[in-house]
Design a protein around this motif. Structure first.
Motif, PDB file in Angstrom:
ATOM      1  N   LEU A 439      -4.955  -6.397 -16.032  1.00 46.88           N
ATOM      2  CA  LEU A 439      -4.575  -5.272 -15.187  1.00 46.88           C
ATOM      3  C   LEU A 439      -5.269  -5.277 -13.823  1.00 46.88           C
ATOM      4  O   LEU A 439      -4.625  -4.989 -12.812  1.00 46.88           O
ATOM      5  N   PRO A 440      -6.575  -5.602 -13.736  1.00 50.08           N
ATOM      6  CA  PRO A 440      -7.182  -5.670 -12.393  1.00 50.08           C
ATOM      7  C   PRO A 440      -6.512  -6.692 -11.486  1.00 50.08           C
ATOM      8  O   PRO A 440      -6.312  -6.449 -10.297  1.00 50.08           O
ATOM      9  N   VAL A 441      -6.135  -7.849 -12.052  1.00 53.35           N
ATOM     10  CA  VAL A 441      -5.442  -8.865 -11.258  1.00 53.35           C
ATOM     11  C   VAL A 441      -4.068  -8.361 -10.836  1.00 53.35           C
ATOM     12  O   VAL A 441      -3.622  -8.574  -9.700  1.00 53.35           O
ATOM     13  N   LEU A 442      -3.365  -7.673 -11.745  1.00 45.68           N
ATOM     14  CA  LEU A 442      -2.051  -7.114 -11.414  1.00 45.68           C
ATOM     15  C   LEU A 442      -2.159  -6.190 -10.205  1.00 45.68           C
ATOM     16  O   LEU A 442      -1.369  -6.290  -9.254  1.00 45.68           O
ATOM     17  N   TRP A 443      -3.125  -5.278 -10.232  1.00 45.23           N
ATOM     18  CA  TRP A 443      -3.296  -4.347  -9.117  1.00 45.23           C
ATOM     19  C   TRP A 443      -3.675  -5.083  -7.832  1.00 45.23           C
ATOM     20  O   TRP A 443      -3.215  -4.736  -6.739  1.00 45.23           O
ATOM     21  N   GLY A 444      -4.512  -6.126  -7.961  1.00 43.63           N
ATOM     22  CA  GLY A 444      -4.903  -6.891  -6.779  1.00 43.63           C
ATOM     23  C   GLY A 444      -3.736  -7.606  -6.139  1.00 43.63           C
ATOM     24  O   GLY A 444      -3.591  -7.620  -4.906  1.00 43.63           O
ATOM     25  N   VAL A 445      -2.861  -8.203  -6.953  1.00 43.90           N
ATOM     26  CA  VAL A 445      -1.703  -8.920  -6.413  1.00 43.90           C
ATOM     27  C   VAL A 445      -0.741  -7.949  -5.736  1.00 43.90           C
ATOM     28  O   VAL A 445      -0.214  -8.231  -4.647  1.00 43.90           O
ATOM     29  N   PHE A 446      -0.501  -6.783  -6.344  1.00 51.77           N
ATOM     30  CA  PHE A 446       0.397  -5.813  -5.712  1.00 51.77           C
ATOM     31  C   PHE A 446      -0.220  -5.255  -4.424  1.00 51.77           C
ATOM     32  O   PHE A 446       0.507  -4.917  -3.482  1.00 51.77           O
ATOM     33  N   LEU A 447      -1.541  -5.159  -4.381  1.00 57.57           N
ATOM     34  CA  LEU A 447      -2.185  -4.737  -3.131  1.00 57.57           C
ATOM     35  C   LEU A 447      -1.954  -5.773  -2.037  1.00 57.57           C
ATOM     36  O   LEU A 447      -1.686  -5.425  -0.877  1.00 57.57           O
ATOM     37  N   MET A 448      -2.036  -7.062  -2.400  1.00 56.46           N
ATOM     38  CA  MET A 448      -1.786  -8.120  -1.420  1.00 56.46           C
ATOM     39  C   MET A 448      -0.320  -8.115  -0.992  1.00 56.46           C
ATOM     40  O   MET A 448      -0.006  -8.396   0.176  1.00 56.46           O
ATOM     41  N   LEU A 449       0.591  -7.816  -1.910  1.00 56.30           N
ATOM     42  CA  LEU A 449       2.000  -7.689  -1.539  1.00 56.30           C
ATOM     43  C   LEU A 449       2.178  -6.590  -0.490  1.00 56.30           C
ATOM     44  O   LEU A 449       2.909  -6.759   0.492  1.00 56.30           O
ATOM     45  N   GLY A 450       1.512  -5.452  -0.727  1.00 57.09           N
ATOM     46  CA  GLY A 450       1.591  -4.358   0.236  1.00 57.09           C
ATOM     47  C   GLY A 450       1.014  -4.741   1.579  1.00 57.09           C
ATOM     48  O   GLY A 450       1.581  -4.416   2.631  1.00 57.09           O
ATOM     49  N   ALA A 451      -0.120  -5.465   1.554  1.00 54.76           N
ATOM     50  CA  ALA A 451      -0.727  -5.898   2.812  1.00 54.76           C
ATOM     51  C   ALA A 451       0.195  -6.855   3.556  1.00 54.76           C
ATOM     52  O   ALA A 451       0.342  -6.778   4.778  1.00 54.76           O
ATOM     53  N   GLY A 452       0.842  -7.771   2.796  1.00 54.21           N
ATOM     54  CA  GLY A 452       1.746  -8.718   3.444  1.00 54.21           C
ATOM     55  C   GLY A 452       2.959  -8.043   4.046  1.00 54.21           C
ATOM     56  O   GLY A 452       3.363  -8.354   5.176  1.00 54.21           O
ATOM     57  N   MET A 453       3.549  -7.097   3.312  1.00 55.38           N
ATOM     58  CA  MET A 453       4.728  -6.419   3.833  1.00 55.38           C
ATOM     59  C   MET A 453       4.394  -5.531   5.034  1.00 55.38           C
ATOM     60  O   MET A 453       5.219  -5.348   5.938  1.00 55.38           O
TER      61      MET A 453
END
Length: 679
Positions: A439-453
């Motif tokens: 779950l921590p990795v899941l949240w981290g990847v979605f945070l990076m998706l948000g940063a990229g978008m």
């Protein structure tokens, strides 16, 4: 004299040949089942009768089978109901290595032709072993037959024939070690992965797994790379829904290869995130950043970007500070929305529901909400109404000439929601990694998706001068705003078309007609009948031009799809490969904008259509518009959670090659040639 000689010779044979016999039921056959016969033999293993051996032999007609101790996705195992319950408790069954049967997409484990099952009873046994054998046999139909038996151990003496047959049967039982020197099991949502190492390499490995309470295992997918073996099994619960967490449990498996089999008990661990796709976490973070950035170039997000440009033009005093704050608010909306998606995925995982990118578009209530929101945005952009809510309100549906930052935050959030039907390069890999990781990795990847978008939005926030170089407000702003309104209307009608999967076509047409009628009447009252008629007529002409342009650019003026699509299944792929054919897999959804782009820009081209209709090509299509367990499992096996998904199999590509989410004509044609083995 001759009779005397025969008698003497018979006595001589009795002196030298073993005359011991085991208690034997003989071959039993039921009048209700002529396709199988059984035989039970028993013999004490020592003089004190502390151990007794029993051999159950089954002979089946050609084309018939019976089952292993864990039948698989269907069937039941052979069993004995003992007259003396204590006898059954002391019995240990030994099961020879089974075979696998695949019928109509169902995989089972069992035996054909002949099989002998050894049983050993611990402790002193009664003088008579009595009970009823229940044997299932299946071909096109299944028959469950009872065979009552009684074995008198008092008439049993040591028999070399029985001992030899028992030893032969035990020789077919998997051993405890000797095949693999290292094995492990790991689990991620919906998939059990077993890895094994063998220094001598692997020839034709097979894996058979025992049933685990609360879980059901599908057909194993076997992959060999030198000395390393990887077996992946889809996992569901007993009702076919998503399985619970298997980490920490123990699974019993039989691994066989080229006549040698080993029985193992493996404790299931959490599958390391790095092993999902064989890439490091930092690489996934970069993929998420790039995938989020590319989402801004997808057609899903363009209407919202146009709204953002319109919001800048509507600012009376276009100072840098105000532009910076507005774009920061929109960036916050993007990142917050993606973290909300991470929360949704977390809840779905904890409740064992289907995970995937864009799966909310399978829900009619979500689509209905999006239709309503885009309709309101359309009316606002067309100037049909303005919203100026009190500053204490926390939301604003559209950009206004004055007010707080809630509207800009909502724009970012809305852009994220419209982006989820699109699948950009790198996005699928990053999301698949995230949904299979902790779950921590899941949240981290979605945070990076948000940063990229949000990168383009943040760039303007850092350098507001980029946005302030737009022309000063003028009459052209009205035309631009109307253009953006028509783009948003197109998005609204597209979302409404997705409701055809949940409502009748007539109902959707009526709703669309009412929506257009309301907008037309409101526009006529606001701008006048003549202006509205002119704009509406011009819009229809542009729509017709775009429609015919897309139709003729596909290389087929009729716009018809000539490909003979067949339903997607693992069995269909295996059957086609067995016939040395090339397989093209297309997993799509009505709500997937990238899927539509692939269809009209690539798959509808004349040369691609011709290639996919060749006799040696089998085209398989899976539709994920609505929730589908089969499609979900198919994607999960291949480490994907998003559509479009395209893969090509063939004689030279038996493992399959996964194509980029954004198809190109060259990639499809070259992939088909490569899979066939053509230069």
């Amino acid at each position: 004299m001759r009779s005397l000689f025969r008698a003497a010779f018979g006595c001589f044979l009795m002196l030298w040949l073993n005359t011991g016999t085991a208690a034997d039921s003989g071959w039993l056959q039921s009048p209700q089942n002529t396709h199988a016969k059984v035989r039970l033999q028993a013999q004490p293993a020592d003089a004190n009768a502390q151990h007794t051996r029993l051999l159950l032999s089954v002979s089946l007609e050609k084309g018939w089978k019976t089952y292993w101790r864990s039948p698989g996705e269907g069937g039941i195992a052979p069993s004995i109901s003992w007259q003396n319950a204590a006898v059954g408790k002391s019995a240990t069954w030994f099961w020879p290595t089974p075979s696998r049967f695949d019928v109509a997409g169902i995989t089972t484990q069992g035996y054909h032709d002949e099989v002998s099952l050894p049983l050993v009873f611990a402790g002193k046994t009664p003088e008579t072993l009595s009970g009823t054998l229940t044997l299932p046999v299946c071909s096109n139909v299944c028959i469950l037959t009872d065979y009552p038996f009684s074995l008198d151990l008092r008439k049993s003496t040591e028999s070399e024939d029985f001992s030899r047959e028992f030893a032969v049967a035990m020789g077919k039982v998997p051993i405890a070690q000797g095949l693999t020197d290292k094995a492990s099991a790991g689990y991620r949502s919906g998939s059990l992965q077993i890895d094994a190492h063998r220094a001598q390499g692997w020839q034709k490995p097979e894996l058979f797994i025992d049933t685990l309470e609360g879980s059901a295992f599908g057909k194993p997918v076997v992959k060999v790379e030198g000395e390393q073996l990887r077996v992946t099994l889809p996992v569901t619960d007993e009702w076919g829904d998503d399985a619970g967490e298997l980490s920490g449990k123990t699974v019993s498996v039989v691994l066989s290869d080229n006549g040698l089999a080993q029985q193992m008990s493996l404790k299931v661990g959490a599958l390391p995130a790095q092993s999902v796709k064989g890439i490091a976490l930092w690489q996934v973070a970069l993929m998420a950043l790039a995938g989020g950035f590319i989402l801004n170039l997808m057609p899903c997000v363009l209407p919202v970007l146009g709204m953002k440009l319109g919001s800048i033009l509507q600012v009376a005093e276009r100072d840098r500070q105000r532009v910076r704050v507005q774009f920061l608010a929109s960036s916050a909306g993007i990142i917050t929305s993606l973290l909300a998606l991470a929360l949704l995925m977390t809840v779905l995982r904890l409740t064992h529901q289907t995970l995937g990118w864009g799966i909310q578009f399978q829900n009619p209530w979500f689509i209905g909400l999006m239709v309503l929101v885009t309709a309101l945005f359309t009316a606002n952009l067309l100037g049909l109404f303005e919203i100026n809510l009190p500053s204490r309100m926390t939301t604003r549906l559209a950009t206004q000439k004055r007010g707080g930052l809630a509207g800009h935050f909502a724009e970012g959030a809305f852009a994220t929601l419209l982006a989820t039907p699109c699948s950009a390069p790198f996005l699928g890999t990053a999301v698949a990694f995230a949904l299979a990781a902790s779950l921590p990795v899941l949240w981290g990847v979605f945070l990076m998706l948000g940063a990229g978008m949000s990168l383009p939005w943040l760039m303007i926030a850092l350098w507001p001068g980029l946005a302030l170089r737009l022309p000063r407000p003028g009459r052209w702003m009205l035309r631009l705003r109307l253009t953006l309104g028509f783009l948003m209307l197109a998005a609204c009608l597209w979302l409404l078309s997705l409701m055809q999967n949940h409502l009748s076509v007539q109902t959707v047409i009526i709703i669309a007609a009412l929506l257009l009628l309301v907008l037309t009447v409101a526009s006529a009252r606001h701008y006048g009948v003549r202006s509205t008629a002119a704009v509406t007529g011009g819009g229809l002409i542009v729509a017709v031009i775009i429609f015919f342009g897309l139709t003729f650019s596909s290389g087929k003026p009729s716009g018809r799809d000539e490909i003979r699509w067949q339903p997607l299944s693992e069995q269909a792929i295996e059957d086609a490969l067995a016939q040395n054919k090339v397989v093209f897999v297309d997993v799509t959804a009505d709500w997937c904008v990238t899927c539509k782009a692939n269809k009209y820009n690539v798959l509808m081209r004349e040369d691609v259509q011709k290639a996919l209709t060749e006799n040696h090509v089998v085209a398989l299509r899976g539709d994920w518009s609505l929730p589908s367990r089969n499609i979900t499992e198919f994607l999960q096996k291949r480490g994907s959670v998003a559509v479009p998904f395209n893969q090509i199999y063939g004689p030279s590509q038996p493992e399959g090659e996964i194509l980029s989410p954004l198809l190109t004509r060259e990639a499809v044609l070259q992939g088909l040639k490569k899979a066939r083995g053509a230069e």
